[in-house]
Enzyme design. Structure first.
Site, PDB file in Angstrom:
ATOM      1  N   GLU A 101       0.836  -1.200   0.000  1.00 42.58           N
ATOM      2  CA  GLU A 101       0.000   0.000   0.000  1.00 42.58           C
ATOM      3  C   GLU A 101       0.873   1.253   0.000  1.00 42.58           C
ATOM      4  O   GLU A 101       2.037   1.212   0.406  1.00 42.58           O
ATOM      5  CB  GLU A 101      -0.882   0.005   1.258  1.00 42.58           C
ATOM      6  CG  GLU A 101      -2.353  -0.239   0.991  1.00 42.58           C
ATOM      7  CD  GLU A 101      -3.067   0.929   0.324  1.00 42.58           C
ATOM      8  OE1 GLU A 101      -2.495   1.604  -0.560  1.00 42.58           O
ATOM      9  OE2 GLU A 101      -4.224   1.175   0.681  1.00 42.58           O
ATOM     10  N   ASP A 102       0.295   2.346  -0.428  1.00 39.19           N
ATOM     11  CA  ASP A 102       1.006   3.616  -0.390  1.00 39.19           C
ATOM     12  C   ASP A 102       1.086   4.174   1.029  1.00 39.19           C
ATOM     13  O   ASP A 102       2.139   4.574   1.493  1.00 39.19           O
ATOM     14  CB  ASP A 102       0.357   4.639  -1.351  1.00 39.19           C
ATOM     15  CG  ASP A 102      -1.155   4.775  -1.168  1.00 39.19           C
ATOM     16  OD1 ASP A 102      -1.744   4.089  -0.296  1.00 39.19           O
ATOM     17  OD2 ASP A 102      -1.751   5.581  -1.905  1.00 39.19           O
ATOM     18  N   ASP A 105      -3.664   5.350   6.720  1.00 38.81           N
ATOM     19  CA  ASP A 105      -4.143   6.576   7.361  1.00 38.81           C
ATOM     20  C   ASP A 105      -5.096   6.152   8.485  1.00 38.81           C
ATOM     21  O   ASP A 105      -4.644   5.782   9.561  1.00 38.81           O
ATOM     22  CB  ASP A 105      -4.805   7.417   6.255  1.00 38.81           C
ATOM     23  CG  ASP A 105      -5.311   8.759   6.720  1.00 38.81           C
ATOM     24  OD1 ASP A 105      -4.729   9.331   7.648  1.00 38.81           O
ATOM     25  OD2 ASP A 105      -6.298   9.262   6.145  1.00 38.81           O
ATOM     26  N   PHE A 155      -1.259  16.159   4.599  1.00 35.52           N
ATOM     27  CA  PHE A 155      -1.748  15.548   3.377  1.00 35.52           C
ATOM     28  C   PHE A 155      -0.602  15.505   2.385  1.00 35.52           C
ATOM     29  O   PHE A 155      -0.023  16.527   2.027  1.00 35.52           O
ATOM     30  CB  PHE A 155      -2.944  16.298   2.786  1.00 35.52           C
ATOM     31  CG  PHE A 155      -3.617  15.478   1.730  1.00 35.52           C
ATOM     32  CD1 PHE A 155      -4.522  14.490   2.080  1.00 35.52           C
ATOM     33  CD2 PHE A 155      -3.297  15.640   0.390  1.00 35.52           C
ATOM     34  CE1 PHE A 155      -5.104  13.682   1.118  1.00 35.52           C
ATOM     35  CE2 PHE A 155      -3.878  14.838  -0.586  1.00 35.52           C
ATOM     36  CZ  PHE A 155      -4.780  13.864  -0.211  1.00 35.52           C
ATOM     37  N   ARG A 168       0.599  12.322  -8.867  1.00 37.15           N
ATOM     38  CA  ARG A 168       1.078  10.959  -8.587  1.00 37.15           C
ATOM     39  C   ARG A 168       2.479  10.754  -9.169  1.00 37.15           C
ATOM     40  O   ARG A 168       3.234   9.896  -8.725  1.00 37.15           O
ATOM     41  CB  ARG A 168       0.159   9.924  -9.253  1.00 37.15           C
ATOM     42  CG  ARG A 168      -1.230   9.838  -8.663  1.00 37.15           C
ATOM     43  CD  ARG A 168      -1.932   8.606  -9.225  1.00 37.15           C
ATOM     44  NE  ARG A 168      -3.370   8.620  -8.993  1.00 37.15           N
ATOM     45  CZ  ARG A 168      -3.959   8.183  -7.886  1.00 37.15           C
ATOM     46  NH1 ARG A 168      -3.236   7.721  -6.884  1.00 37.15           N
ATOM     47  NH2 ARG A 168      -5.263   8.215  -7.759  1.00 37.15           N
TER      48      ARG A 168
HETATM   49  P1  IMP Z   1      -7.207   4.685   5.077  1.00 40.36           P
HETATM   50  O1  IMP Z   1      -8.243   3.696   4.643  1.00 40.36           O
HETATM   51  O2  IMP Z   1      -7.832   5.862   5.781  1.00 40.36           O
HETATM   52  O3  IMP Z   1      -6.081   4.095   5.868  1.00 40.36           O
HETATM   53  O4  IMP Z   1      -6.630   5.357   3.796  1.00 40.36           O
HETATM   54  C1  IMP Z   1      -5.908   4.705   2.914  1.00 40.36           C
HETATM   55  C2  IMP Z   1      -5.946   5.383   1.568  1.00 40.36           C
HETATM   56  O5  IMP Z   1      -6.260   6.786   1.637  1.00 40.36           O
HETATM   57  C3  IMP Z   1      -4.578   5.323   0.977  1.00 40.36           C
HETATM   58  O6  IMP Z   1      -4.409   4.131   0.254  1.00 40.36           O
HETATM   59  C4  IMP Z   1      -4.526   6.556   0.126  1.00 40.36           C
HETATM   60  O7  IMP Z   1      -4.995   6.233  -1.175  1.00 40.36           O
HETATM   61  C5  IMP Z   1      -5.446   7.535   0.772  1.00 40.36           C
HETATM   62  N1  IMP Z   1      -4.709   8.555   1.566  1.00 40.36           N
HETATM   63  C6  IMP Z   1      -4.577   8.624   2.897  1.00 40.36           C
HETATM   64  N2  IMP Z   1      -3.834   9.681   3.287  1.00 40.36           N
HETATM   65  C7  IMP Z   1      -3.456  10.289   2.140  1.00 40.36           C
HETATM   66  C8  IMP Z   1      -2.628  11.437   1.869  1.00 40.36           C
HETATM   67  O8  IMP Z   1      -2.074  12.126   2.744  1.00 40.36           O
HETATM   68  N3  IMP Z   1      -2.461  11.739   0.548  1.00 40.36           N
HETATM   69  C9  IMP Z   1      -3.041  11.027  -0.465  1.00 40.36           C
HETATM   70  N4  IMP Z   1      -3.801   9.937  -0.239  1.00 40.36           N
HETATM   71  C10 IMP Z   1      -4.011   9.570   1.044  1.00 40.36           C
HETATM   72 MG    MG Z   2      -4.497   3.952  -1.779  1.00 36.64          MG
END
Ligand code: IMP
Ligand code: MG
Length: 178
Positions: A101-102, A105, A155, A168
């Site tokens: 994963e990237d 969050d 962010f 990206r």
């Molecule tokens: P989560 O489900 O809240 O953990 O979010 C995961 C997804 O939200 C990641 O795979 C990202 O695609 C996106 N995301 C979360 N934080 C950021 C950020 O700071 N910049 C861009 N995308 C984010």
């Molecule tokens: Mg993602």
């Protein structure tokens, strides 16, 4: 709707630091799997850069799959709702699975994926790696097995991560000053 221009993006992690860290992570993975085959599952679109750079440094037999999930709508706050846009996967029974994963969050996406894999397959092993860990924002009790960098509540964009589908392509990670 706010328009972000390149001058709004401040560098957080340089291209060189990212590549160095990816090599370190690959070394750890190479040691852990002891030359056993692994299935790398990259989460599109954000993890595409990280996935391709990581696999180039892996030594074991690697199979690559990509799935597409989305949780963020447009904008910068998580919806908490994970949508499986395309989660077509081969038979992963008895396989070593490494999700790439990237960023983690809130943790909703990681939890969704972890539960999805475990409820559909009897895998041999499961690990989750994220390039970035925004631990301060976690609402779900889940942590990656491996991560590149822990970051503050900013962010971020670049190296796969987007804001409204832009930036990206940056080879570094930047943050947007709000
Ligand atoms: P989560 O489900 O809240 O953990 O979010 C995961 C997804 O939200 C990641 O795979 C990202 O695609 C996106 N995301 C979360 N934080 C950021 C950020 O700071 N910049 C861009 N995308 C984010
Ligand atoms: Mg993602």
């Amino acid at each position: 709707m706010i328009t972000i221009t390149k001058s709004d993006i401040k560098q957080l992690i340089s291209a060189e630091s990212i590549q160095n860290r990816i090599k370190e992570l690959a070394d750890i993975i190479n040691k852990e799997y002891n030359n056993e085959e692994i299935y790398i599952i990259g989460v599109l679109k954000g993890a595409v850069m990280f996935t391709v750079d990581l696999v180039k440094n892996l030594n074991m037999p690697v199979k690559m799959e990509f799935i597409r999930l989305s949780s963020y709508g447009s904008g910068v706050t998580s919806t908490g709702q994970v949508r499986a846009v395309d989660i077509t996967l081969p038979d992963l029974n008895e396989k070593n699975v490494l999700i790439v994963e990237d960023i983690i969050d809130t943790g909703h996406t990681a939890k969704f994926l972890t539960e999805f894999i475990h409820s559909n397959f009897n895998i041999k092993s499961y690990k989750f790696i994220a390039l970035l860990d925004k631990r301060c924002k976690r609402v779900v009790d889940i942590n990656p097995d491996l991560f590149g960098f822990e970051i503050d509540d900013k962010f971020v964009v670049g190296f796969g991560l987007d804001i409204d589908e832009n930036y990206r392509n940056l080879n570094y990670i930047g943050y947007i000053e709000t």
